[in-house]
Scaffold this motif. Structure first.
Motif, PDB file in Angstrom:
ATOM      1  N   GLU A 192      -7.274  -2.882  -1.412  1.00 41.16           N
ATOM      2  CA  GLU A 192      -8.309  -2.985  -0.376  1.00 41.16           C
ATOM      3  C   GLU A 192      -9.340  -1.864  -0.478  1.00 41.16           C
ATOM      4  O   GLU A 192     -10.285  -1.822   0.299  1.00 41.16           O
ATOM      5  CB  GLU A 192      -7.660  -2.959   1.009  1.00 41.16           C
ATOM      6  N   GLY A 193      -9.112  -0.921  -1.408  1.00 44.45           N
ATOM      7  CA  GLY A 193     -10.095   0.134  -1.613  1.00 44.45           C
ATOM      8  C   GLY A 193      -9.760   1.462  -0.976  1.00 44.45           C
ATOM      9  O   GLY A 193     -10.556   2.410  -1.030  1.00 44.45           O
ATOM     10  N   TYR A 194      -8.576   1.581  -0.350  1.00 41.54           N
ATOM     11  CA  TYR A 194      -8.174   2.844   0.272  1.00 41.54           C
ATOM     12  C   TYR A 194      -7.572   3.789  -0.773  1.00 41.54           C
ATOM     13  O   TYR A 194      -6.925   3.348  -1.719  1.00 41.54           O
ATOM     14  CB  TYR A 194      -7.137   2.596   1.372  1.00 41.54           C
ATOM     15  N   GLN A 195      -7.776   5.076  -0.571  1.00 46.09           N
ATOM     16  CA  GLN A 195      -7.060   6.080  -1.342  1.00 46.09           C
ATOM     17  C   GLN A 195      -5.738   6.347  -0.630  1.00 46.09           C
ATOM     18  O   GLN A 195      -5.711   6.487   0.583  1.00 46.09           O
ATOM     19  CB  GLN A 195      -7.863   7.375  -1.436  1.00 46.09           C
ATOM     20  N   VAL A 196      -4.644   6.410  -1.373  1.00 43.72           N
ATOM     21  CA  VAL A 196      -3.324   6.535  -0.759  1.00 43.72           C
ATOM     22  C   VAL A 196      -2.559   7.713  -1.363  1.00 43.72           C
ATOM     23  O   VAL A 196      -2.544   7.901  -2.580  1.00 43.72           O
ATOM     24  CB  VAL A 196      -2.487   5.250  -0.936  1.00 43.72           C
ATOM     25  N   GLU A 197      -1.933   8.485  -0.479  1.00 39.34           N
ATOM     26  CA  GLU A 197      -1.014   9.532  -0.912  1.00 39.34           C
ATOM     27  C   GLU A 197       0.305   9.288  -0.195  1.00 39.34           C
ATOM     28  O   GLU A 197       0.309   8.907   0.991  1.00 39.34           O
ATOM     29  CB  GLU A 197      -1.572  10.907  -0.565  1.00 39.34           C
ATOM     30  N   LYS A 198       1.438   9.509  -0.871  1.00 44.52           N
ATOM     31  CA  LYS A 198       2.739   9.186  -0.298  1.00 44.52           C
ATOM     32  C   LYS A 198       3.584  10.435  -0.096  1.00 44.52           C
ATOM     33  O   LYS A 198       3.447  11.432  -0.796  1.00 44.52           O
ATOM     34  CB  LYS A 198       3.511   8.213  -1.195  1.00 44.52           C
ATOM     35  N   ALA A 199       4.479  10.348   0.898  1.00 40.35           N
ATOM     36  CA  ALA A 199       5.529  11.346   1.105  1.00 40.35           C
ATOM     37  C   ALA A 199       6.779  10.570   1.478  1.00 40.35           C
ATOM     38  O   ALA A 199       6.702   9.546   2.164  1.00 40.35           O
ATOM     39  CB  ALA A 199       5.146  12.324   2.208  1.00 40.35           C
ATOM     40  N   PHE A 200       7.953  11.060   1.033  1.00 36.76           N
ATOM     41  CA  PHE A 200       9.183  10.298   1.218  1.00 36.76           C
ATOM     42  C   PHE A 200      10.143  10.918   2.222  1.00 36.76           C
ATOM     43  O   PHE A 200      11.249  10.427   2.413  1.00 36.76           O
ATOM     44  CB  PHE A 200       9.878  10.112  -0.129  1.00 36.76           C
ATOM     45  N   ASP A 201       9.749  12.009   2.860  1.00 37.59           N
ATOM     46  CA  ASP A 201      10.568  12.583   3.930  1.00 37.59           C
ATOM     47  C   ASP A 201       9.647  13.218   4.973  1.00 37.59           C
ATOM     48  O   ASP A 201       8.471  13.478   4.697  1.00 37.59           O
ATOM     49  CB  ASP A 201      11.558  13.619   3.385  1.00 37.59           C
ATOM     50  N   GLY A 202      10.213  13.471   6.156  1.00 39.06           N
ATOM     51  CA  GLY A 202       9.395  13.951   7.256  1.00 39.06           C
ATOM     52  C   GLY A 202       8.785  15.320   7.032  1.00 39.06           C
ATOM     53  O   GLY A 202       7.624  15.560   7.401  1.00 39.06           O
ATOM     54  N   ARG A 203       9.528  16.213   6.430  1.00 42.97           N
ATOM     55  CA  ARG A 203       9.030  17.579   6.264  1.00 42.97           C
ATOM     56  C   ARG A 203       7.831  17.638   5.316  1.00 42.97           C
ATOM     57  O   ARG A 203       6.811  18.255   5.622  1.00 42.97           O
ATOM     58  CB  ARG A 203      10.146  18.499   5.762  1.00 42.97           C
ATOM     59  N   SER A 204       7.950  16.981   4.166  1.00 38.52           N
ATOM     60  CA  SER A 204       6.823  16.982   3.233  1.00 38.52           C
ATOM     61  C   SER A 204       5.659  16.171   3.791  1.00 38.52           C
ATOM     62  O   SER A 204       4.490  16.502   3.562  1.00 38.52           O
ATOM     63  CB  SER A 204       7.240  16.435   1.872  1.00 38.52           C
TER      64      SER A 204
END
Length: 227
Positions: free
Chosen positions: A25-37
């Motif tokens: 859809e054109g969004y830039q995405v960054e991921k994190a896999f736990d709450g702290r990070s």
């Protein structure tokens, strides 16, 4: 499109699927896999919206949200498998802008993202300044509400709803109009969302301070009238 989204989700397959759809859809995405990070990334700034799962390792989504709201008003949509009213109210009261339950259709998620982005800080448009109704005062630029000088803490959705009612003081606004202007024309959530949030506002303003500002016009909608 330069919109940047942070996705905090510990289910890596789901996270990857959502990431691909958002990128399409054109969004830039960054991921994190736990709450702290996830919290560290969120507090680092630069995101236009955060998708936040509730059940996370290291730090729960609710705790991430509470800590984030001390520093930032970036729009947050909660993603969770939990679908109880208590969970929804808890998330919204903690400052979430919206709440979507797994499993969800990607089209629904995209619609909610569009609606949340339309309401992000700095996009208020006309009507900036101070709005009043009797002892109630709203500073739209500072994002502050007070009654008789005493501060009232509102979630973003509560603030947006109250603002629209104040901008149309003494005018009866239909539920459909409130959904269009506060939630967005493509809102796909529960049809009683307006009534639920009116109850939230009355509890925090009318009932708490013993005033009668938010009125129901049966069969039509709601209106703010000065006492």
């Amino acid at each position: 499109m330069d919109t940047k989204i942070l996705l905090v989700e510990d289910e890596e397959k789901l996270a990857r699927m959502v990431e691909l759809e958002l990128q399409y859809e054109g969004y830039q995405v960054e991921k994190a896999f736990d709450g702290r990070s996830g919290l560290e990334k969120a507090l680092g700034g630069g995101f236009d919206l955060i998708l936040l799962d509730i059940m996370l390792p290291a730090l729960s989504g609710m705790e991430v949200l509470r800590r984030l709201r001390k520093e930032s008003q970036v729009p947050v949509i909660m993603l969770t498998a939990r679908d109880t009213v208590v969970d929804k109210v808890s998330g919204l009261d903690s400052g979430a802008d919206d709440y979507i339950t797994k499993p969800f259709a990607i089209e629904e998620l995209l619609a909610r993202i569009r609606a949340a982005l339309r309401k992000r800080p700095g996009q208020e448009g006309p009507g900036q300044g101070v709005l009043t109704a009797g002892v109630l005062s709203m500073d739209t630029q500072r994002h502050e509400v007070s009654v008789s000088g005493e501060s009232v803490e509102l979630t973003r959705r509560e603030f947006d709803l109250l603002r629209y009612l104040l901008e149309n003081k003494e005018k009866v606004i239909s539920r459909e109009s409130l959904l269009d202007h506060v939630w967005g024309f493509d809102f796909v959530g529960e049809t009683n969302a307006v009534d639920v949030y009116i109850r939230f506002l009355r509890a925090k303003i009318d009932e708490r301070f013993g005033v009668k500002l938010i009125h129901t016009v049966r069969g039509v909608g709601y209106v703010i009238r000065e006492e």
